[in-house]
Scaffold this motif. Sequence first.
Motif, PDB file in Angstrom:
ATOM      1  N   VAL A 133      73.202 -56.076 -50.908  1.00 31.43           N
ATOM      2  CA  VAL A 133      72.871 -55.479 -49.604  1.00 31.43           C
ATOM      3  C   VAL A 133      73.564 -56.205 -48.456  1.00 31.43           C
ATOM      4  CG1 VAL A 133      70.984 -55.004 -47.989  1.00 31.43           C
ATOM      5  CG2 VAL A 133      70.667 -54.615 -50.446  1.00 31.43           C
ATOM      6  N   ASP A 134      73.564 -57.541 -48.495  1.00 31.99           N
ATOM      7  CA  ASP A 134      74.067 -58.318 -47.361  1.00 31.99           C
ATOM      8  C   ASP A 134      75.541 -58.680 -47.480  1.00 31.99           C
ATOM      9  OD1 ASP A 134      71.541 -58.318 -46.220  1.00 31.99           O
ATOM     10  OD2 ASP A 134      70.940 -60.150 -47.239  1.00 31.99           O
ATOM     11  N   PHE A 135      76.128 -58.453 -48.654  1.00 31.49           N
ATOM     12  CA  PHE A 135      77.537 -58.812 -48.812  1.00 31.49           C
ATOM     13  C   PHE A 135      78.381 -57.645 -49.313  1.00 31.49           C
ATOM     14  CE2 PHE A 135      80.846 -60.307 -51.806  1.00 31.49           C
ATOM     15  CZ  PHE A 135      81.743 -60.784 -50.858  1.00 31.49           C
ATOM     16  N   ALA A 136      78.055 -57.113 -50.498  1.00 26.93           N
ATOM     17  CA  ALA A 136      78.908 -56.089 -51.098  1.00 26.93           C
ATOM     18  C   ALA A 136      78.957 -54.819 -50.257  1.00 26.93           C
ATOM     19  CB  ALA A 136      78.409 -55.770 -52.509  1.00 26.93           C
ATOM     20  N   LEU A 137      77.809 -54.378 -49.759  1.00 30.26           N
ATOM     21  CA  LEU A 137      77.787 -53.153 -48.956  1.00 30.26           C
ATOM     22  C   LEU A 137      78.609 -53.304 -47.675  1.00 30.26           C
ATOM     23  CD1 LEU A 137      76.715 -50.277 -48.766  1.00 30.26           C
ATOM     24  CD2 LEU A 137      74.668 -51.174 -47.628  1.00 30.26           C
ATOM     25  N   PRO A 138      78.385 -54.362 -46.880  1.00 29.36           N
ATOM     26  CA  PRO A 138      79.266 -54.538 -45.705  1.00 29.36           C
ATOM     27  C   PRO A 138      80.729 -54.702 -46.084  1.00 29.36           C
ATOM     28  CG  PRO A 138      77.297 -55.906 -45.504  1.00 29.36           C
ATOM     29  CD  PRO A 138      77.294 -55.355 -46.897  1.00 29.36           C
ATOM     30  N   MET A 139      81.007 -55.348 -47.222  1.00 35.04           N
ATOM     31  CA  MET A 139      82.389 -55.534 -47.654  1.00 35.04           C
ATOM     32  C   MET A 139      83.089 -54.198 -47.872  1.00 35.04           C
ATOM     33  SD  MET A 139      83.866 -57.428 -51.099  1.00 35.04           S
ATOM     34  CE  MET A 139      83.293 -56.140 -52.207  1.00 35.04           C
ATOM     35  N   LEU A 144      86.259 -49.326 -43.916  1.00 34.38           N
ATOM     36  CA  LEU A 144      86.300 -47.884 -43.647  1.00 34.38           C
ATOM     37  C   LEU A 144      85.950 -47.608 -42.194  1.00 34.38           C
ATOM     38  CD1 LEU A 144      84.504 -46.556 -46.872  1.00 34.38           C
ATOM     39  CD2 LEU A 144      86.969 -46.663 -46.405  1.00 34.38           C
ATOM     40  N   ILE A 145      84.921 -48.304 -41.702  1.00 35.33           N
ATOM     41  CA  ILE A 145      84.533 -48.151 -40.301  1.00 35.33           C
ATOM     42  C   ILE A 145      85.669 -48.612 -39.389  1.00 35.33           C
ATOM     43  CG2 ILE A 145      82.958 -48.984 -38.508  1.00 35.33           C
ATOM     44  CD1 ILE A 145      80.782 -49.107 -40.643  1.00 35.33           C
ATOM     45  N   GLY A 146      86.294 -49.744 -39.735  1.00 39.60           N
ATOM     46  CA  GLY A 146      87.391 -50.250 -38.923  1.00 39.60           C
ATOM     47  C   GLY A 146      88.544 -49.266 -38.830  1.00 39.60           C
ATOM     48  N   GLY A 147      88.914 -48.668 -39.961  1.00 40.15           N
ATOM     49  CA  GLY A 147      90.013 -47.706 -39.957  1.00 40.15           C
ATOM     50  C   GLY A 147      89.687 -46.458 -39.152  1.00 40.15           C
ATOM     51  N   LEU A 148      88.470 -45.931 -39.344  1.00 39.43           N
ATOM     52  CA  LEU A 148      88.091 -44.708 -38.628  1.00 39.43           C
ATOM     53  C   LEU A 148      87.946 -44.953 -37.131  1.00 39.43           C
ATOM     54  CD1 LEU A 148      85.466 -43.216 -41.116  1.00 39.43           C
ATOM     55  CD2 LEU A 148      87.739 -42.304 -40.589  1.00 39.43           C
ATOM     56  N   LEU A 149      87.265 -46.059 -36.761  1.00 42.85           N
ATOM     57  CA  LEU A 149      87.095 -46.342 -35.335  1.00 42.85           C
ATOM     58  C   LEU A 149      88.437 -46.629 -34.669  1.00 42.85           C
ATOM     59  CD1 LEU A 149      83.856 -48.536 -35.147  1.00 42.85           C
ATOM     60  CD2 LEU A 149      84.144 -46.113 -34.615  1.00 42.85           C
ATOM     61  N   ILE A 271      72.920 -57.436 -34.620  1.00 36.88           N
ATOM     62  CA  ILE A 271      71.959 -56.397 -35.015  1.00 36.88           C
ATOM     63  C   ILE A 271      71.591 -56.524 -36.491  1.00 36.88           C
ATOM     64  CG2 ILE A 271      71.553 -53.920 -35.185  1.00 36.88           C
ATOM     65  CD1 ILE A 271      73.529 -53.550 -32.855  1.00 36.88           C
ATOM     66  N   TRP A 272      72.587 -56.514 -37.373  1.00 41.60           N
ATOM     67  CA  TRP A 272      72.311 -56.521 -38.809  1.00 41.60           C
ATOM     68  C   TRP A 272      72.350 -57.919 -39.422  1.00 41.60           C
ATOM     69  CZ3 TRP A 272      75.940 -52.552 -37.183  1.00 41.60           C
ATOM     70  CH2 TRP A 272      75.327 -51.301 -37.043  1.00 41.60           C
ATOM     71  N   GLU A 273      72.992 -58.859 -38.763  1.00 40.70           N
ATOM     72  CA  GLU A 273      73.076 -60.260 -39.223  1.00 40.70           C
ATOM     73  C   GLU A 273      73.643 -60.353 -40.642  1.00 40.70           C
ATOM     74  OE1 GLU A 273      69.214 -62.021 -38.660  1.00 40.70           O
ATOM     75  OE2 GLU A 273      69.485 -62.177 -36.491  1.00 40.70           O
ATOM     76  N   VAL A 274      74.719 -59.623 -40.886  1.00 38.69           N
ATOM     77  CA  VAL A 274      75.377 -59.661 -42.195  1.00 38.69           C
ATOM     78  C   VAL A 274      76.827 -60.111 -42.001  1.00 38.69           C
ATOM     79  CG1 VAL A 274      73.916 -57.901 -43.243  1.00 38.69           C
ATOM     80  CG2 VAL A 274      76.023 -57.216 -42.057  1.00 38.69           C
ATOM     81  N   PRO A 275      77.380 -60.807 -42.996  1.00 38.28           N
ATOM     82  CA  PRO A 275      78.779 -61.235 -42.882  1.00 38.28           C
ATOM     83  C   PRO A 275      79.737 -60.094 -43.170  1.00 38.28           C
ATOM     84  CG  PRO A 275      77.863 -61.949 -44.978  1.00 38.28           C
ATOM     85  CD  PRO A 275      76.729 -61.313 -44.221  1.00 38.28           C
ATOM     86  N   ILE A 276      80.797 -60.024 -42.387  1.00 35.32           N
ATOM     87  CA  ILE A 276      81.885 -59.092 -42.669  1.00 35.32           C
ATOM     88  C   ILE A 276      83.187 -59.883 -42.650  1.00 35.32           C
ATOM     89  CG2 ILE A 276      80.730 -57.093 -41.687  1.00 35.32           C
ATOM     90  CD1 ILE A 276      82.688 -57.427 -39.259  1.00 35.32           C
ATOM     91  N   SER A 277      84.245 -59.256 -43.078  1.00 35.02           N
ATOM     92  CA  SER A 277      85.561 -59.885 -43.073  1.00 35.02           C
ATOM     93  C   SER A 277      86.360 -59.395 -41.881  1.00 35.02           C
ATOM     94  CB  SER A 277      86.313 -59.556 -44.374  1.00 35.02           C
ATOM     95  OG  SER A 277      87.669 -59.948 -44.243  1.00 35.02           O
ATOM     96  N   ASN A 278      86.644 -60.295 -40.934  1.00 38.47           N
ATOM     97  CA  ASN A 278      87.508 -59.934 -39.815  1.00 38.47           C
ATOM     98  C   ASN A 278      88.915 -59.584 -40.303  1.00 38.47           C
ATOM     99  OD1 ASN A 278      85.220 -60.988 -38.429  1.00 38.47           O
ATOM    100  ND2 ASN A 278      86.498 -61.355 -36.649  1.00 38.47           N
TER     101      ASN A 278
END
Length: 334
Positions: A133-139, A144-149, A271-278
């Motif tokens: 939930v906190d790693f694989a899903l944001p990964m 996808l969000i970055g590309g679309l936005l 908001i979500w306090e989850v790690p993502i990859s910049n």
Amino acid sequence: MPLETLSLSAVLVAALVFGYTNGFHDAPNSLATAISTRALGPRAAVIMAASMNVIGALLGEGVARTISRDIINPPEGPSGLAVLLAALIGAIAWNVATWYKGMPSSSSHALVGGMVGAALASTTTVQWRGVAVDFALPMLVSPLIGGLLGFFAMVAILWLFRRTNVRRMTRGFKIAQSASAAAMALGHGLQDAQKTMGVIVLALIASGYQSSYDVPMWTVFAAAGAMALGTLTGGWRIMRTLGRRVIQLDAPRGFAAESTVAAVSYATSFIWEVPISNTHMITSAIVGVGATRRLSAVRWGVAGNILAVWLATVPGAAVVSAAAYVLVSTALPT
């Protein structure tokens, strides 16, 4: 010196070395687009990014708590510290190897992969729900969000400024890109410095120095300083890959990509306090803004190589960390 104190010292040093490699490895994330479009000079960009990394590190600790609480649960004592040391060794090795090859990869994913690999090689519990939930899903979702936005942000810019003189628009966006690069560097500090903090907190808990997941202030400053020092050393190999080899950027597209990453970094941290990859975010945002020109403008071969490194990061760092644990654990008393 007691073995436990020696082990804690080794983990703290390794954590700061990881923070340093995170800085020089991921510095291109917030610098490549601004430098490649000549919105900022290299020296000014590096100093700006290092400063914003420090400020970002001071703004929160939600991601640090997620890293320390929701990925693995190492036992107390030298065995738990050995797991953390092995995890850091794997993450550092992966960062250095991909930096040497000039390929963007995620320090965050290398760290989590290292933690899981070292845990599986030992008797440490992996918290699979937290990993999912906190790693694989944001990964999976964040690129996808970055590309679309990035794509839609660039479409909006092209529509809003469709009657503006191209040269005047480019000059204006070079100024705006200084702000967007700073905002992205702030998000980088907010996200990535906290990952180093989270490992240090785990080490303090495993050694019995604290029982809560609160982040001591000295940990914040130490992680921020290590990352800023790494950022100051640059990372020019990766910068060339992101800034020029994926697509030739102009100032409006650089602004759109950086603004996208900054917005997602703030949302996931506060908001979500989850790690993502910049690293994943800026690469996918660059592809997104580039696709508004034409799909053939994106160098898909380079993008494919970057994707391959992304996919290899977690298992690669996990294997190295597992091997490191086998070696480190031989020093533990029986």
